[in-house]
Motif scaffolding. Structure first.
Motif, PDB file in Angstrom:
ATOM      1  N   MET A 125       0.989  -1.197   0.106  1.00  0.00           N
ATOM      2  CA  MET A 125      -0.203  -0.105   0.153  1.00  0.00           C
ATOM      3  C   MET A 125       0.892   1.210   0.188  1.00  0.00           C
ATOM      4  SD  MET A 125      -2.865   1.172   2.645  1.00  0.00           S
ATOM      5  CE  MET A 125      -1.778   1.931   4.127  1.00  0.00           C
ATOM      6  N   ALA A 126       1.840   1.179   0.979  1.00  0.00           N
ATOM      7  CA  ALA A 126       2.829   2.480   1.049  1.00  0.00           C
ATOM      8  C   ALA A 126       3.381   2.697  -0.622  1.00  0.00           C
ATOM      9  CB  ALA A 126       3.708   2.340   2.232  1.00  0.00           C
ATOM     10  N   ALA A 127       3.706   1.612  -0.869  1.00  0.00           N
ATOM     11  CA  ALA A 127       4.580   1.619  -2.276  1.00  0.00           C
ATOM     12  C   ALA A 127       3.988   2.458  -3.405  1.00  0.00           C
ATOM     13  CB  ALA A 127       4.877   0.247  -2.762  1.00  0.00           C
ATOM     14  N   ALA A 128       2.655   2.362  -3.399  1.00  0.00           N
ATOM     15  CA  ALA A 128       1.750   3.031  -4.240  1.00  0.00           C
ATOM     16  C   ALA A 128       1.362   4.518  -3.805  1.00  0.00           C
ATOM     17  CB  ALA A 128       0.479   2.000  -4.583  1.00  0.00           C
ATOM     18  N   THR A 129       1.860   4.872  -2.977  1.00  0.00           N
ATOM     19  CA  THR A 129       1.379   6.180  -2.341  1.00  0.00           C
ATOM     20  C   THR A 129       2.615   7.163  -2.301  1.00  0.00           C
ATOM     21  OG1 THR A 129       1.591   5.536  -0.137  1.00  0.00           O
ATOM     22  CG2 THR A 129      -0.472   5.313  -1.088  1.00  0.00           C
TER      23      THR A 129
ATOM     24  N   VAL B 210      -2.356 -12.039  -3.775  1.00  0.00           N
ATOM     25  CA  VAL B 210      -3.400 -11.398  -3.663  1.00  0.00           C
ATOM     26  C   VAL B 210      -3.211 -10.459  -2.637  1.00  0.00           C
ATOM     27  CG1 VAL B 210      -5.855 -11.677  -2.511  1.00  0.00           C
ATOM     28  CG2 VAL B 210      -4.982 -13.255  -4.368  1.00  0.00           C
ATOM     29  N   VAL B 211      -2.484 -10.637  -1.528  1.00  0.00           N
ATOM     30  CA  VAL B 211      -2.376  -9.620  -0.383  1.00  0.00           C
ATOM     31  C   VAL B 211      -1.532  -8.474  -0.974  1.00  0.00           C
ATOM     32  CG1 VAL B 211      -1.023  -9.237   1.800  1.00  0.00           C
ATOM     33  CG2 VAL B 211      -2.400 -11.326   1.268  1.00  0.00           C
ATOM     34  N   ALA B 212      -0.560  -8.625  -1.701  1.00  0.00           N
ATOM     35  CA  ALA B 212       0.126  -7.599  -2.391  1.00  0.00           C
ATOM     36  C   ALA B 212      -0.556  -6.925  -3.235  1.00  0.00           C
ATOM     37  CB  ALA B 212       1.258  -8.214  -3.199  1.00  0.00           C
ATOM     38  N   THR B 213      -1.464  -7.254  -4.320  1.00  0.00           N
ATOM     39  CA  THR B 213      -2.223  -6.719  -4.901  1.00  0.00           C
ATOM     40  C   THR B 213      -3.265  -5.621  -4.110  1.00  0.00           C
ATOM     41  OG1 THR B 213      -1.989  -8.308  -6.809  1.00  0.00           O
ATOM     42  CG2 THR B 213      -3.933  -6.998  -7.125  1.00  0.00           C
ATOM     43  N   LEU B 214      -3.986  -6.468  -3.335  1.00  0.00           N
ATOM     44  CA  LEU B 214      -5.041  -5.655  -2.594  1.00  0.00           C
ATOM     45  C   LEU B 214      -4.187  -4.429  -1.966  1.00  0.00           C
ATOM     46  CD1 LEU B 214      -6.913  -8.436  -0.860  1.00  0.00           C
ATOM     47  CD2 LEU B 214      -7.789  -6.916  -2.666  1.00  0.00           C
ATOM     48  N   GLY B 215      -3.164  -4.416  -1.407  1.00  0.00           N
ATOM     49  CA  GLY B 215      -2.626  -3.389  -0.681  1.00  0.00           C
ATOM     50  C   GLY B 215      -2.100  -2.550  -1.653  1.00  0.00           C
ATOM     51  N   ASN B 216      -1.516  -2.748  -2.774  1.00  0.00           N
ATOM     52  CA  ASN B 216      -1.209  -1.985  -3.914  1.00  0.00           C
ATOM     53  C   ASN B 216      -2.337  -1.190  -4.407  1.00  0.00           C
ATOM     54  OD1 ASN B 216       0.845  -1.698  -6.693  1.00  0.00           O
ATOM     55  ND2 ASN B 216       1.797  -1.250  -4.597  1.00  0.00           N
ATOM     56  N   VAL B 217      -3.376  -1.872  -4.735  1.00  0.00           N
ATOM     57  CA  VAL B 217      -4.482  -1.088  -5.228  1.00  0.00           C
ATOM     58  C   VAL B 217      -5.215  -0.210  -4.342  1.00  0.00           C
ATOM     59  CG1 VAL B 217      -7.032  -1.429  -6.243  1.00  0.00           C
ATOM     60  CG2 VAL B 217      -5.090  -3.041  -6.718  1.00  0.00           C
ATOM     61  N   LEU B 218      -5.004  -0.520  -3.176  1.00  0.00           N
ATOM     62  CA  LEU B 218      -5.888   0.555  -1.960  1.00  0.00           C
ATOM     63  C   LEU B 218      -4.759   1.674  -1.981  1.00  0.00           C
ATOM     64  CD1 LEU B 218      -7.661   1.323   0.281  1.00  0.00           C
ATOM     65  CD2 LEU B 218      -5.996   0.006   2.034  1.00  0.00           C
ATOM     66  N   GLY B 219      -3.450   1.639  -2.100  1.00  0.00           N
ATOM     67  CA  GLY B 219      -2.451   2.715  -2.318  1.00  0.00           C
ATOM     68  C   GLY B 219      -2.994   3.599  -3.502  1.00  0.00           C
ATOM     69  N   SER B 220      -3.133   2.880  -4.594  1.00  0.00           N
ATOM     70  CA  SER B 220      -3.484   3.832  -5.635  1.00  0.00           C
ATOM     71  C   SER B 220      -4.665   4.186  -5.613  1.00  0.00           C
ATOM     72  CB  SER B 220      -3.601   2.766  -6.941  1.00  0.00           C
ATOM     73  OG  SER B 220      -2.256   2.241  -7.344  1.00  0.00           O
ATOM     74  N   LEU B 221      -5.805   3.773  -4.799  1.00  0.00           N
ATOM     75  CA  LEU B 221      -6.799   4.399  -4.493  1.00  0.00           C
ATOM     76  C   LEU B 221      -6.744   5.606  -3.557  1.00  0.00           C
ATOM     77  CD1 LEU B 221     -10.323   4.345  -4.738  1.00  0.00           C
ATOM     78  CD2 LEU B 221     -10.277   2.831  -2.897  1.00  0.00           C
ATOM     79  N   ILE B 222      -5.981   5.565  -2.863  1.00  0.00           N
ATOM     80  CA  ILE B 222      -5.583   6.904  -1.861  1.00  0.00           C
ATOM     81  C   ILE B 222      -5.130   7.903  -2.878  1.00  0.00           C
ATOM     82  CG2 ILE B 222      -4.046   7.752  -0.191  1.00  0.00           C
ATOM     83  CD1 ILE B 222      -4.244   4.991   1.206  1.00  0.00           C
TER      84      ILE B 222
ATOM     85  N   ILE C 298       5.979   6.675 -13.121  1.00  0.00           N
ATOM     86  CA  ILE C 298       4.885   7.153 -13.868  1.00  0.00           C
ATOM     87  C   ILE C 298       3.677   6.708 -13.303  1.00  0.00           C
ATOM     88  CG2 ILE C 298       6.140   7.344 -16.007  1.00  0.00           C
ATOM     89  CD1 ILE C 298       4.299   4.880 -17.007  1.00  0.00           C
ATOM     90  N   GLY C 299       3.522   5.617 -12.421  1.00  0.00           N
ATOM     91  CA  GLY C 299       2.267   4.800 -11.980  1.00  0.00           C
ATOM     92  C   GLY C 299       1.473   5.525 -10.934  1.00  0.00           C
ATOM     93  N   ASP C 300       2.362   6.230  -9.950  1.00  0.00           N
ATOM     94  CA  ASP C 300       1.715   7.094  -8.914  1.00  0.00           C
ATOM     95  C   ASP C 300       1.034   8.276  -9.747  1.00  0.00           C
ATOM     96  OD1 ASP C 300       2.645   5.324  -7.174  1.00  0.00           O
ATOM     97  OD2 ASP C 300       4.034   6.262  -6.359  1.00  0.00           O
ATOM     98  N   PRO C 301       1.900   9.001 -10.478  1.00  0.00           N
ATOM     99  CA  PRO C 301       1.196  10.031 -11.242  1.00  0.00           C
ATOM    100  C   PRO C 301       0.110   9.856 -11.981  1.00  0.00           C
ATOM    101  CG  PRO C 301       3.558  10.468 -11.344  1.00  0.00           C
ATOM    102  CD  PRO C 301       3.448   9.102 -10.838  1.00  0.00           C
ATOM    103  N   LEU C 302      -0.125   8.702 -12.699  1.00  0.00           N
ATOM    104  CA  LEU C 302      -1.370   8.229 -13.268  1.00  0.00           C
ATOM    105  C   LEU C 302      -2.509   8.059 -12.451  1.00  0.00           C
ATOM    106  CD1 LEU C 302       0.232   5.607 -15.847  1.00  0.00           C
ATOM    107  CD2 LEU C 302      -0.768   7.822 -16.266  1.00  0.00           C
ATOM    108  N   THR C 303      -2.202   7.682 -11.368  1.00  0.00           N
ATOM    109  CA  THR C 303      -3.267   7.292 -10.570  1.00  0.00           C
ATOM    110  C   THR C 303      -4.001   8.740  -9.729  1.00  0.00           C
ATOM    111  OG1 THR C 303      -1.864   6.740  -8.563  1.00  0.00           O
ATOM    112  CG2 THR C 303      -2.747   4.774  -9.912  1.00  0.00           C
ATOM    113  N   VAL C 304      -2.839   9.464  -9.597  1.00  0.00           N
ATOM    114  CA  VAL C 304      -3.372  10.851  -9.068  1.00  0.00           C
ATOM    115  C   VAL C 304      -4.231  11.590 -10.239  1.00  0.00           C
ATOM    116  CG1 VAL C 304      -2.769  13.058  -8.409  1.00  0.00           C
ATOM    117  CG2 VAL C 304      -1.814  11.065  -7.242  1.00  0.00           C
TER     118      VAL C 304
END
Length: 146
Positions: free
Chosen positions: A15-19, A45-57, A104-110
């Motif tokens: 999650m933190a890695a995606a924020t 599954v756990v890594a995906t869920l955490g990373n998606v939650l970070g992107s949702l943030i 580029i991933g974090d800026p794309l989600t923002v």
């Protein structure tokens, strides 16, 4: 599974890695896969869920906090956000499949949040992209270990 601290650590690191926080979840996933005491599918599954939650943030930051772009704590710079918005203007929401790509991933989600991409579009595309990344990483890791 819910009582295993390794899963929780992987979830929060992913999650933190995606924020806005620095970090990489790939090394943690590889280490847990190499340990061999937990099923690969559960770790993915756990890594995906955490990373998606970070992107949702990030999406929420873009959606509701755009006025704070340029502040030190904001997860992307104004220049990164402008580039991401340009990519969106050219290629559309499909670019969210690349939300896993470093830099580029974090800026794309923002940018998705600032541009009003609906959650019904955002979540499936981000989840698919991030899950595929972890599946490939797990496959390569297990192939090397196997």
């Amino acid at each position: 599974m819910l009582t295993d601290p390794a899963y929780w650590s992987l979830f929060f690191l992913s999650m933190a890695a995606a924020t806005l926080l620095p970090g990489g979840s790939e090394l943690a996933l590889v280490a847990l896969l190499a340990d061999g005491t937990r099923p690969a599918w559960a770790l993915v599954v756990v890594a995906t869920l955490g990373n998606v939650l970070g992107s949702l943030i990030n999406w929420m930051l873009g959606r509701w906090l755009r006025r704070f772009v340029g502040r030190r704590w904001f997860p992307v710079t104004a220049a990164q956000l402008a580039r991401a918005e340009g990519v969106f203007a050219r290629y559309g929401a499909w670019t969210l499949l690349f939300s896993w790509v470093p830099v580029i991933g974090d800026p794309l989600t923002v940018a998705a949040g600032t541009l009003g991409v609906k959650l019904s579009v955002f979540l499936p595309l981000v989840t698919l992209g991030k899950a595929l990344r972890y599946v490939v990483l797990a496959g390569v890791t297990m192939g090397v270990l196997g």
